[in-house]
Design a protein around this motif. Structure first.
Motif, PDB file in Angstrom:
ATOM      1  N   THR A  18       0.798  -1.231   0.000  1.00 46.21           N
ATOM      2  CA  THR A  18       0.000   0.000   0.000  1.00 46.21           C
ATOM      3  C   THR A  18       0.833   1.286   0.000  1.00 46.21           C
ATOM      4  O   THR A  18       0.267   2.372  -0.092  1.00 46.21           O
ATOM      5  N   LEU A  59       2.774   2.713  -2.171  1.00 43.61           N
ATOM      6  CA  LEU A  59       2.703   3.533  -3.382  1.00 43.61           C
ATOM      7  C   LEU A  59       1.421   4.359  -3.428  1.00 43.61           C
ATOM      8  O   LEU A  59       1.459   5.582  -3.586  1.00 43.61           O
ATOM      9  N   ILE A  60       0.286   3.706  -3.283  1.00 41.98           N
ATOM     10  CA  ILE A  60      -0.992   4.404  -3.382  1.00 41.98           C
ATOM     11  C   ILE A  60      -1.131   5.419  -2.258  1.00 41.98           C
ATOM     12  O   ILE A  60      -1.780   6.453  -2.406  1.00 41.98           O
ATOM     13  N   THR A  94      -3.921   4.689   4.373  1.00 41.11           N
ATOM     14  CA  THR A  94      -3.331   3.355   4.525  1.00 41.11           C
ATOM     15  C   THR A  94      -3.053   2.976   5.977  1.00 41.11           C
ATOM     16  O   THR A  94      -2.409   1.969   6.238  1.00 41.11           O
ATOM     17  N   LEU A 118      -6.360  -0.157   3.357  1.00 37.80           N
ATOM     18  CA  LEU A 118      -6.426   0.511   2.059  1.00 37.80           C
ATOM     19  C   LEU A 118      -7.830   1.089   1.939  1.00 37.80           C
ATOM     20  O   LEU A 118      -8.814   0.340   1.836  1.00 37.80           O
ATOM     21  N   THR A 125       3.006  -5.799  -4.800  1.00 41.72           N
ATOM     22  CA  THR A 125       3.048  -4.464  -5.400  1.00 41.72           C
ATOM     23  C   THR A 125       1.779  -4.202  -6.206  1.00 41.72           C
ATOM     24  O   THR A 125       1.292  -3.068  -6.272  1.00 41.72           O
ATOM     25  N   ASN A 162      -1.423  -2.176  -4.885  1.00 37.79           N
ATOM     26  CA  ASN A 162      -1.535  -0.735  -5.097  1.00 37.79           C
ATOM     27  C   ASN A 162      -2.317  -0.411  -6.365  1.00 37.79           C
ATOM     28  O   ASN A 162      -3.140   0.517  -6.382  1.00 37.79           O
ATOM     29  N   LEU A 211      -6.024   1.203  -6.560  1.00 35.73           N
ATOM     30  CA  LEU A 211      -6.169   2.509  -7.205  1.00 35.73           C
ATOM     31  C   LEU A 211      -7.240   2.460  -8.291  1.00 35.73           C
ATOM     32  O   LEU A 211      -8.069   3.374  -8.413  1.00 35.73           O
ATOM     33  N   TYR A 216       7.084   5.059  -7.654  1.00 35.81           N
ATOM     34  CA  TYR A 216       6.710   4.054  -8.652  1.00 35.81           C
ATOM     35  C   TYR A 216       7.855   3.832  -9.630  1.00 35.81           C
ATOM     36  O   TYR A 216       8.083   2.714 -10.097  1.00 35.81           O
TER      37      TYR A 216
END
Length: 398
Positions: A255, A257-258, A266, A277, A325, A328, A332, A359
């Motif tokens: 989580t 990245l998002i 998060t 999330l 990964t 995320n 999204l 990213y």
């Protein structure tokens, strides 16, 4: 040992294969201790460390080197010497009350040791616990210190430590050259499956920083690529405020990245960082059903609701083969669908650029704009991951 020029590891590797009476993985510092600190004998030593720099008994590396070697300076990464500072907060250099030495900050006016900071140093020793994810800055600190070591003709020694995610999980996008930054300093996948020592070998071998340093790695004893942190028998020391538990790196990957965007939440700052999330206006039940429908083996989602904020709690098996990964990206996509917006485009420029830096590319923005399905975005990482796994093979020490 498959790394070309591996003669620097031979003597230490013999020690690293010895039986471990304690039943836990022997850390690089443990191996150095068992060899009587011979590698650092008659050297003026600088140590890059923080609260995670301990041996398997819990004794601080800086205390051990102060007692048994000529340790004359300390260098600290993001989060400071005690690991208590929040992410992104500048750290001041200060006197370490434990050793009496100056702890030079490498997360303040400079990210790389200056010649003044290195004055009188023969050998820089790196002993930090990484979490196995590219956007966590400890590896960037190591790379910058290796560059400084090369520029100042100083020996660089890595005391190796486990990758808490294990050595087999490799996933996520690479970093485009234009997005190289301190949260993406080297061109490896988001999850690289390498130890600090292995990454140092690859950084040096590939010439990813300015110049190649005189590198030595003190390998671990009894660590294998199949081991995640819970298999090592070692006590987890929180690496930073939001990585409190041994399994926190798994959730950070899923989580983190998002969480850089405006809108998604998060759990950072609470009791369960990165384990949630969610976003305002999202239906927790619908979001949870969607995430579970992706059939990410070893990962499950349960409904989360806090007032107008809805989403999912995550549960991740440390041995989960599912692509963490990718969570995320799926998350999204579903948030965009439910909120009828594009959270990347809606985020302020600073947040959007930090998302791209973590990213590793801005291409994901156009992929979402063109309506590419999340599964296609995840699949677009595959060729680069396979190429990286082939390239990294000669630098693996275990």
């Amino acid at each position: 040992m498959r790394f070309a020029g591996n003669k620097i590891f031979v003597a230490l590797a013999t020690i690293a294969t010895a039986a471990n009476a304690r039943g836990a993985v022997g850390l690089g510092i443990d191996v150095l201790e068992s060899n009587g600190y011979a590698l650092l004998k008659n050297k003026r030593v600088g140590l890059i460390t923080n609260q995670t720099g301990i041996d398997s008994r819990g004794v601080r590396t800086r205390v051990l080197l102060r007692k048994n070697c000529n340790l004359i300076a300390l260098y600290t990464p993001e989060h400071g010497l005690d690991g208590r500072e929040k992410a992104g907060r500048y750290i001041r250099s200060r006197r370490d009350p434990v050793t009496g030495l100056t702890a030079h900050s490498l997360y303040g006016p400079t990210r790389k040791p200056t010649p003044t900071m290195l004055r009188g140093i023969d050998t820089l020793v790196f002993d930090l616990q990484d979490i196995g994810c590219r956007s966590y800055t400890y590896i960037s600190t190591m790379a910058k210190c290796m560059e400084a070591a090369a520029e100042n003709r100083i020996e660089f020694v890595v005391l190796d430590r486990p990758n808490p995610l294990g050595g087999s999980r490799v996933e996520g996008p690479l970093v485009d050259r234009q997005w190289i930054s301190f949260v993406g300093q080297i061109p490896v996948p988001y999850v690289h499956g390498m130890t600090c020592g292995e990454l140092a070998c690859m950084i040096n071998g590939k010439g990813w920083v300015g110049g190649r340093c005189d590198l030595k790695v003190v390998p671990m004893r009894d660590w294998a690529r199949s081991l995640t942190w819970n298999d090592t028998g070692l006590r987890w020391i929180p690496t930073s405020p939001n990585i409190p538990r041994w399994n926190s790196p798994l959730y950070y990957v899923a989580t983190g990245l998002i969480g850089e965007l405006h809108g998604p939440e998060t759990g950072v700052g609470g009791a369960r960082p990165f384990e949630i999330l969610s976003a305002r206006g999202v239906s927790g039940s619908s979001f949870t059903d969607y995430m579970n429908s992706q059939n990410l083996t070893g990962v499950s989602f349960s409904e989360y609701r806090s007032g107008p904020v809805g989403g999912s709690f995550l549960r991740i098996d440390p041995a989960a083969p599912g692509n963490l990964t990718a969570i995320n990206i799926y998350g999204l996509a579903e948030m965009n669908r439910q909120l009828r917006t594009n959270l990347i485009a809606r985020s302020k420029r600073g947040k959007r650029e930090m998302f791209f830096k973590c990213y590793g590319s801005s291409s994901i923005a156009s992929q979402f704009t063109r309506g590419r399905r999340p599964a296609e975005i995840v699949a677009s990482w595959t060729a680069d991951v396979m190429r990286f796994k082939a390239e990294r093979s000669q630098y693996l020490l275990y």
